[in-house]
Design a protein around this motif. Structure first.
Motif, PDB file in Angstrom:
ATOM      1  N   GLU A  51      16.629 102.092  18.110  1.00  0.00           N
ATOM      2  CA  GLU A  51      17.804 102.516  17.334  1.00  0.00           C
ATOM      3  C   GLU A  51      17.457 103.703  16.437  1.00  0.00           C
ATOM      4  N   ILE A  52      16.354 103.540  15.717  1.00  0.00           N
ATOM      5  CA  ILE A  52      15.929 104.583  14.778  1.00  0.00           C
ATOM      6  C   ILE A  52      15.671 105.901  15.514  1.00  0.00           C
ATOM      7  N   ALA A 101      18.529 108.184  16.706  1.00  0.00           N
ATOM      8  CA  ALA A 101      19.414 108.842  15.735  1.00  0.00           C
ATOM      9  C   ALA A 101      19.280 110.356  15.878  1.00  0.00           C
ATOM     10  N   PRO A 102      20.395 111.062  16.052  1.00  0.00           N
ATOM     11  CA  PRO A 102      20.310 112.526  16.220  1.00  0.00           C
ATOM     12  C   PRO A 102      19.808 113.192  14.941  1.00  0.00           C
ATOM     13  N   ALA A 103      18.985 114.200  15.096  1.00  0.00           N
ATOM     14  CA  ALA A 103      18.437 114.913  13.944  1.00  0.00           C
ATOM     15  C   ALA A 103      19.442 115.920  13.405  1.00  0.00           C
ATOM     16  N   ILE A 104      19.444 116.113  12.100  1.00  0.00           N
ATOM     17  CA  ILE A 104      20.274 117.157  11.485  1.00  0.00           C
ATOM     18  C   ILE A 104      19.777 118.516  11.965  1.00  0.00           C
ATOM     19  N   ASP A 105      18.477 118.685  11.958  1.00  0.00           N
ATOM     20  CA  ASP A 105      17.837 119.917  12.430  1.00  0.00           C
ATOM     21  C   ASP A 105      17.088 119.566  13.720  1.00  0.00           C
ATOM     22  N   VAL A 145      13.849 112.741  14.246  1.00  0.00           N
ATOM     23  CA  VAL A 145      13.580 111.561  13.417  1.00  0.00           C
ATOM     24  C   VAL A 145      12.241 110.953  13.827  1.00  0.00           C
ATOM     25  N   VAL A 146      11.433 110.619  12.845  1.00  0.00           N
ATOM     26  CA  VAL A 146      10.132 109.992  13.115  1.00  0.00           C
ATOM     27  C   VAL A 146      10.012 108.681  12.343  1.00  0.00           C
ATOM     28  N   PRO A 166      18.015 107.195   9.041  1.00  0.00           N
ATOM     29  CA  PRO A 166      16.600 107.572   9.051  1.00  0.00           C
ATOM     30  C   PRO A 166      16.482 108.986   8.474  1.00  0.00           C
ATOM     31  N   SER A 199      18.312 112.482   9.601  1.00  0.00           N
ATOM     32  CA  SER A 199      19.497 112.226  10.426  1.00  0.00           C
ATOM     33  C   SER A 199      20.658 111.850   9.503  1.00  0.00           C
ATOM     34  N   THR A 200      21.862 111.838  10.052  1.00  0.00           N
ATOM     35  CA  THR A 200      23.003 111.341   9.269  1.00  0.00           C
ATOM     36  C   THR A 200      23.551 110.044   9.857  1.00  0.00           C
ATOM     37  N   GLN A 201      22.968 109.595  10.959  1.00  0.00           N
ATOM     38  CA  GLN A 201      23.485 108.377  11.592  1.00  0.00           C
ATOM     39  C   GLN A 201      22.991 107.140  10.848  1.00  0.00           C
ATOM     40  N   ILE A 249      21.837 103.632  10.082  1.00  0.00           N
ATOM     41  CA  ILE A 249      21.208 102.571  10.877  1.00  0.00           C
ATOM     42  C   ILE A 249      20.671 101.475   9.964  1.00  0.00           C
TER      43      ILE A 249
END
Lengths: 355, 355
Positions: A300-301, A304-308, A313-314, B159, B162-164, B166
């Motif tokens: 799930e983590i 998550a799509p990254a803003i940049d 996401v790590v 995370p 990201s903006t999603q 979770i």
């Protein structure tokens, strides 16, 4: 090559084995036993693989160990003693020995106990700086347990609403074991940043974020120089102050170590305190079930799509383990300044220096 | 009168006993057993004494309990079951019962175990919102132990990077017992703030700090309205994200509850997870020694000069316990809106309303 070190820093690259062997030889030459030298070298290698040389947790530590041993503040092969030992707790008097070694022994005792009782906490008094918090937490994760290491530290944080430093950055290491891959490892101070990072900003002529430190008279500032003698600011404002206070209770007050302003002050008796917590997930559910559920949360983590897009996401510790892999391939950087200093010091104490 | 409630809020004042008795009667009328009603009322009273009505953790909760019970999401007198029980651990299946009750039972089981083994952790699955985290931690402190309560919560944090959303705000309650006076109690979410506080800033037409929440597309903002659908920001940036993730592992993954985006979603099965940690200081040293050392640290903290003389340094929970004393003297405020709603609801379910 993909490591992020300050542009001002010049480094040499070495193989892990070369550095590890040298660290062991060095520590033995200054009085450490074989076991002590191995533990300390392993900690320094982990730090060297996770972080950049400027972090100061790698081979740079050897200067300090030599100096502190010479000054009597760290006693090699110290007569550490178990003060109390029960089903899910124990307390180690480290007798001014190596912090790395005392914390290592405490975490391994906690792991052993947690395998029997599910959960255990083991404290340490009369210790020294224990190195990187994540290293000790990782010991538990390597055996399939959750590890959490606490320590107190030199006063650099003020109670919220004051500038008088009483509490430390009191770093935490928390490690969660994953099946067939690296653990999740959160290694963090309870302050937003540290004086070392502030000095780097100062050298670079950069403003720092305004939530890193206050001026000595309590003003908010983005100028690293004007906050260099002020208190570091806690994470989450009053929340991080509370967490630091509670950490000092667990690792300082409850172990019999020094705490508050007193710890890390007297060169001959830092009397640092640590607390190690180990938790066995398989006490709560089947190991497979835990592993699968954890991977589902990780998925799930990670989805998550990254803003940049350039900064995906790590997980906590993921970048550090990536760096570790790169360095296994490319070599471990050591700053030229450190190399030169170590060559000189090795000659003085009669150790061969392969650097 | 010295309580800080929103200027827009109009309140009535009531004696503690009046409110407590009413809460018990109300809960029994909606199906709670005597024991369940007492625990829930005690939690609501603690929240009412610690915080202002706008916090929403006091009698306001009764509306929700009635609605959730009616909808089948909370089952009064649920057949809770101990899934596993070992020396320093246990796991409770709360069978969709009251979160307050499940967490209370879990913490008391942890306390009982920690008195024998030094340290214990007790988890809960299939639970509901457990009320205020500090209440559960305080149970341990009332018996001279250190308490730490963890829970997962509805996804409101992304995370880092990201903006999603979770992870939840995943609040912690940590309580340290002090001799002859109130415990140190840190009750905090792992986010800088919450949507409720943001709505209050919006109503007041005020800017919020820029580290509270992002816009849905990931921009930093001080406008509460434009971040209302965005993710809350964690304390300490990536650090708070890590802490929230680890909290979800401890309270969600390791208990068998839901976790990540799934928890708190299905009205008929929130399946919230909690974890309770209890630590006995007297396992580590004589109780007197612990008490004296803790007071020495407290003295250091309390003697730190304040930046603003009107805002002296306080311990975590100190302001809340001051407020509790004031309210024992002056009465507990309940918003008029809540009073009117409760009168109506009490009539519907056939409970005498003394408000």
């Amino acid at each position: 090559m993909a490591y992020d070190i300050s542009k001002q820093e010049l480094v040499n690259l070495y193989e892990l084995e070369t550095l590890n062997d040298f660290a062991i030889d060095f520590m033995k030459a200054v009085g450490a036993t074989d076991e002590e030298a191995s533990i300390i070298a392993d900690g320094l290698m982990t730090a060297s693989q996770w972080w950049h040389p400027g972090q100061g947790q790698g081979l740079e530590k050897l200067f300090r160990y030599q100096r502190r041993i010479k000054g009597g503040g760290i006693i090699p092969n110290a007569p550490m003693e178990w003060i109390t030992d029960g089903p899910s707790y124990a307390l180690l008097d480290a007798a001014n020995g190596f912090g790395y070694v005392a914390a290592y022994r405490a975490m391994h005792r906690a792991i052993e106990k947690a395998k029997n009782t599910g959960v255990a906490m083991v404290g340490v008094r009369r210790s020294n700086h224990f190195g990187i918090a994540g290293y000790h937490a990782l010991q538990a994760a390597k055996q399939g347990l959750i590890g959490w290491s606490f320590t107190n530290a030199r006063a650099e944080m003020a109670p919220w609403g004051s500038t008088q430093v009483i509490l430390g950055t009191n770093p935490w290491g928390i490690a969660i074991p994953r099946k067939d891959t690296h653990a999740i490892v959160l290694d963090m101070a309870l302050t937003m940043s540290g004086k070392g990072m502030m000095r780097w900003y100062q050298q670079e002529g950069r403003d720092m974020p305004d939530n890193w430190a206050l001026t000595p008279d309590g003003r908010v500032t983005t100028d690293p120089a004007s906050a260099m003698d002020g208190p570091l600011l806690p994470i989450g404002e009053y929340k991080g102050y509370g967490l630091s206070l509670i950490t000092d209770v667990l690792s300082g007050v409850m172990t019999g170590a020094l705490f508050g302003q007193s710890v890390f002050q007297d060169e001959s008796n830092y009397n640092v305190g640590h607390m190690m917590l180990a938790v066995s997930p398989s006490a709560f559910m089947k190991q497979d079930e835990f592993d699968n559920r954890l991977e589902a949360l990780v998925d799930e983590i990670k989805s998550a799509p990254a803003i940049d897009a350039k900064r995906p996401v790590v997980l906590p510790g993921e970048i550090e383990f990536q760096r570790m892999s790169e360095r296994e391939r490319d070599g471990i950087p050591v700053s030229k300044e450190t190399v030169e200093g170590l060559r000189k010091l090795a000659a003085e104490i009669g150790v061969d220096c392969p650097l």
